[in-house]
Motif scaffolding. Structure first.
Motif, mmCIF file in Angstrom:
data_model
loop_
_atom_site.group_PDB
_atom_site.id
_atom_site.type_symbol
_atom_site.label_atom_id
_atom_site.label_comp_id
_atom_site.label_asym_id
_atom_site.label_seq_id
_atom_site.Cartn_x
_atom_site.Cartn_y
_atom_site.Cartn_z
ATOM 1 N N PRO A 11 3.657 30.474 2.155
ATOM 2 C CA PRO A 11 3.779 30.025 3.543
ATOM 3 C C PRO A 11 3.263 31.034 4.569
ATOM 4 O O PRO A 11 3.413 32.236 4.396
ATOM 5 N N LEU A 13 0.456 32.079 5.256
ATOM 6 C CA LEU A 13 -0.762 32.849 4.988
ATOM 7 C C LEU A 13 -2.007 32.100 5.470
ATOM 8 O O LEU A 13 -3.062 32.702 5.653
ATOM 9 N N ARG A 19 -2.077 35.630 12.916
ATOM 10 C CA ARG A 19 -0.661 35.967 12.690
ATOM 11 C C ARG A 19 -0.455 37.485 12.649
ATOM 12 O O ARG A 19 -1.001 38.155 11.763
ATOM 13 N N ASN A 75 0.463 35.754 -3.927
ATOM 14 C CA ASN A 75 1.123 36.278 -2.737
ATOM 15 C C ASN A 75 2.005 35.135 -2.243
ATOM 16 O O ASN A 75 1.519 34.201 -1.600
ATOM 17 N N GLY A 77 4.218 35.092 -0.042
ATOM 18 C CA GLY A 77 4.717 35.225 1.325
ATOM 19 C C GLY A 77 6.230 35.413 1.299
ATOM 20 O O GLY A 77 6.776 36.082 0.422
ATOM 21 N N ALA A 78 6.918 34.758 2.226
ATOM 22 C CA ALA A 78 8.371 34.937 2.334
ATOM 23 C C ALA A 78 9.127 34.422 1.100
ATOM 24 O O ALA A 78 10.243 34.876 0.829
ATOM 25 N N HIS A 101 0.656 41.671 -1.982
ATOM 26 C CA HIS A 101 1.048 41.547 -0.572
ATOM 27 C C HIS A 101 0.050 42.307 0.275
ATOM 28 O O HIS A 101 -0.363 43.404 -0.108
ATOM 29 N N LEU A 102 -0.301 41.727 1.410
ATOM 30 C CA LEU A 102 -1.223 42.409 2.317
ATOM 31 C C LEU A 102 -0.586 43.671 2.877
ATOM 32 O O LEU A 102 -1.202 44.734 2.931
ATOM 33 N N ARG A 108 8.632 48.063 5.381
ATOM 34 C CA ARG A 108 9.101 47.077 6.348
ATOM 35 C C ARG A 108 10.607 46.861 6.217
ATOM 36 O O ARG A 108 11.311 47.675 5.638
ATOM 37 N N ARG A 112 12.627 42.678 2.803
ATOM 38 C CA ARG A 112 11.323 42.503 2.147
ATOM 39 C C ARG A 112 11.179 43.421 0.932
ATOM 40 O O ARG A 112 10.193 43.366 0.215
HETATM 41 C C1 DQA Z 1 3.605 39.172 2.722
HETATM 42 C C2 DQA Z 1 4.887 39.950 2.972
HETATM 43 C C3 DQA Z 1 6.072 38.994 3.108
HETATM 44 O O1 DQA Z 1 7.255 39.734 3.344
HETATM 45 C C4 DQA Z 1 5.854 38.045 4.277
HETATM 46 O O2 DQA Z 1 6.907 37.136 4.363
HETATM 47 C C5 DQA Z 1 4.539 37.363 4.197
HETATM 48 C C6 DQA Z 1 3.364 38.123 3.793
HETATM 49 C C7 DQA Z 1 2.370 40.098 2.713
HETATM 50 O O3 DQA Z 1 1.319 39.644 2.238
HETATM 51 O O4 DQA Z 1 2.437 41.226 3.185
HETATM 52 O O5 DQA Z 1 4.417 36.193 4.539
HETATM 53 O O6 DQA Z 1 3.687 38.547 1.454
#
Ligand code: DQA
Length: 148
Positions: A11, A13, A19, A75, A77-78, A101-102, A108, A112
Motif C-alpha cells: 500500500p 507505494l 509521497r 516491499n 509497505g505498512a 524497504h526504500l 524510524r 517500523r
Molecule cells: C516502507 C517502510 C514502511 O514502514 C512504510 O509503511 C512504507 C514504505 C519503505 O519502503 O521504506 O509504506 O516499506
C-alpha cells in the motif's frame, strides 16, 4: 530458460514521487520498475512487477507464485508491520524471498522496527531507496542460480 522474479509492492507505494519525498525520494514506482526490468535483463531474469493497496490481493499473488516464479522480492509497505496473512502466504509458497524497504526502517518510528516478513526472508535490504530493488535482484539471481 530465463527465470522469473515476482516483485510485489504494498500500500501507498503507488504514490512514490509525491509521497513524503524527504523519506522516499523523488523516484516514482514506474521509475523503479524500469530500473528493475533493465537490471533483470542484465542478470537474465524476467521481472513481473506489481503493486496493490489490498492485503488480500497481495496474498492471492503470493499464492499463485509457486510454479510461475523462481523467487519473490517484496516491499509490503505498512503491511510489513501488521500482516500475519502475508507472512503465512510467504511461508507457504516455498520460494526464496527478499524483503526490501526504500527507507531505513530502523532509523524510524519504533513500530517500523518490527517486520512480520523478515523471519521468512533470506535477507532484508533497506535504506537504499529504489536502488535497493536492484540489490535485491542481484541477491535473488545468485540464490536462484545456485539452487537450481
Ligand atoms: C516502507 C517502510 C514502511 O514502514 C512504510 O509503511 C512504507 C514504505 C519503505 O519502503 O521504506 O509504506 O516499506
Amino acid at each position: 530458460m530465463t527465470a522469473s522474479v515476482l516483485i510485489l509492492n504494498g500500500p501507498n507505494l503507488n504514490m512514490l514521487g509525491s509521497r513524503e519525498p524527504e523519506i522516499y525520494g523523488s523516484e516514482t514506482l514506474a521509475d523503479i520498475e524500469e530500473s528493475c526490468v533493465a537490471r533483470g535483463e542484465g542478470l537474465d531474469l524476467k521481472v513481473d512487477f506489481r503493486q496493490s493497496n489490498g492485503e488480500g490481493e497481495l496474498v492471492d499473488w503470493i499464492q499463485e507464485a509457486s510454479g510461475n516464479h523462481a523467487g519473490i522480492i517484496i516491499n509490503a509497505g505498512a503491511y510489513t508491520h501488521t500482516s500475519i496473512a502475508i507472512l503465512d502466504a510467504l511461508r507457504a509458497c516455498g520460494l526464496p524471498i527478499i524483503e526490501v524497504h526504500l527507507s531505513n526502517i530502523f532509523q524510524r518510528e519504533e513500530f517500523r522496527h518490527q517486520s512480520y516478513i523478515s523471519p521468512v526472508a533470506e535477507g532484508v535490504i533497506c535504506g537504499f531507496g529504489g536502488h535497493g530493488y536492484c540489490l535485491a535482484l542481484e541477491a535473488i539471481a545468485k540464490i536462484v542460480t545456485t539452487r537450481v
